[in-house]
Design a protein around this motif. Structure first.
Motif, mmCIF file in Angstrom:
data_model
loop_
_atom_site.group_PDB
_atom_site.id
_atom_site.type_symbol
_atom_site.label_atom_id
_atom_site.label_comp_id
_atom_site.label_asym_id
_atom_site.label_seq_id
_atom_site.Cartn_x
_atom_site.Cartn_y
_atom_site.Cartn_z
ATOM 1 N N ALA A 70 17.646 19.537 -36.413
ATOM 2 C CA ALA A 70 18.433 19.211 -35.215
ATOM 3 C C ALA A 70 17.644 18.250 -34.334
ATOM 4 C CB ALA A 70 18.759 20.482 -34.443
ATOM 5 N N GLY A 71 18.378 17.536 -33.509
ATOM 6 C CA GLY A 71 17.738 16.607 -32.592
ATOM 7 C C GLY A 71 17.604 15.220 -33.194
ATOM 8 N N THR A 72 17.168 14.299 -32.379
ATOM 9 C CA THR A 72 16.971 12.918 -32.821
ATOM 10 C C THR A 72 15.529 12.528 -32.541
ATOM 11 O OG1 THR A 72 19.268 12.438 -32.261
ATOM 12 C CG2 THR A 72 17.819 10.551 -32.600
ATOM 13 N N HIS A 115 8.839 14.855 -31.559
ATOM 14 C CA HIS A 115 9.068 16.199 -32.094
ATOM 15 C C HIS A 115 7.797 16.747 -32.755
ATOM 16 C CE1 HIS A 115 13.218 15.283 -31.291
ATOM 17 N NE2 HIS A 115 13.614 16.440 -31.780
#
Length: 150
Positions: free
Chosen positions: A126-128, A29
């Motif tokens: 949000a997200g991993t 990310h």
């Protein structure tokens, strides 16, 4: 959490000051929170929290402090820099100052986490994120301010 634990100490070790964490990391990310916790692990396996520190990856740009104890980072929006997914970067940050004696037989542990839900908002929201800690002689490290015995 990702943990690294030393071998048992052969002698008492006094740590007084602010430990410094240096992580060579890559992430999936463009931002993330990186937390490090210092612990003492007794011979019976009980772990004891000593101190902690953290850094939001976009604030990784270093600055030269004018005074001891000043922040290593500006935290200004103009200095913020997103991560490039997959690119290795260095994150350096101080833990909170401490003064502790690790006893002979104790092990020193550093635990790394990407969130601290009790205190901070999740980044990214949000997200991993998946991050990799790069290791080796010139990669990630923990610098302890050791006081030499008299």
């Amino acid at each position: 959490m990702l943990t690294y634990t030393s071998a048992p100490l052969a002698a008492d070790l006094e740590v007084t000051g602010a430990p410094v964490v240096r992580l060579e990391v890559s992430s999936s990310h463009t931002d993330g929170a990186f937390f490090a916790y210092l612990e003492a692990v007794s011979p019976d396996g009980q772990s004891r929290y000593i101190t902690e520190g953290g850094l939001r990856a976009i604030h990784r740009a270093m600055r030269t402090p004018e005074h001891p104890g000043e922040a290593l980072h500006s935290f200004r929006e103009t200095d913020a820099a997103p991560l490039v997914p997959g690119e290795v970067v260095e994150l350096e940050f101080r833990m909170w100052p401490t003064s502790v004696v690790f006893r002979a037989g104790d092990r020193i542990r550093v635990a790394l986490a990407g969130a601290d839900a009790d205190t901070f908002d999740r980044i990214p929201a949000a997200g991993t994120p998946v991050w990799t800690v790069h290791r080796g002689p010139d990669a990630s490290s923990l610098e302890l301010p050791v006081v030499e015995p008299r």
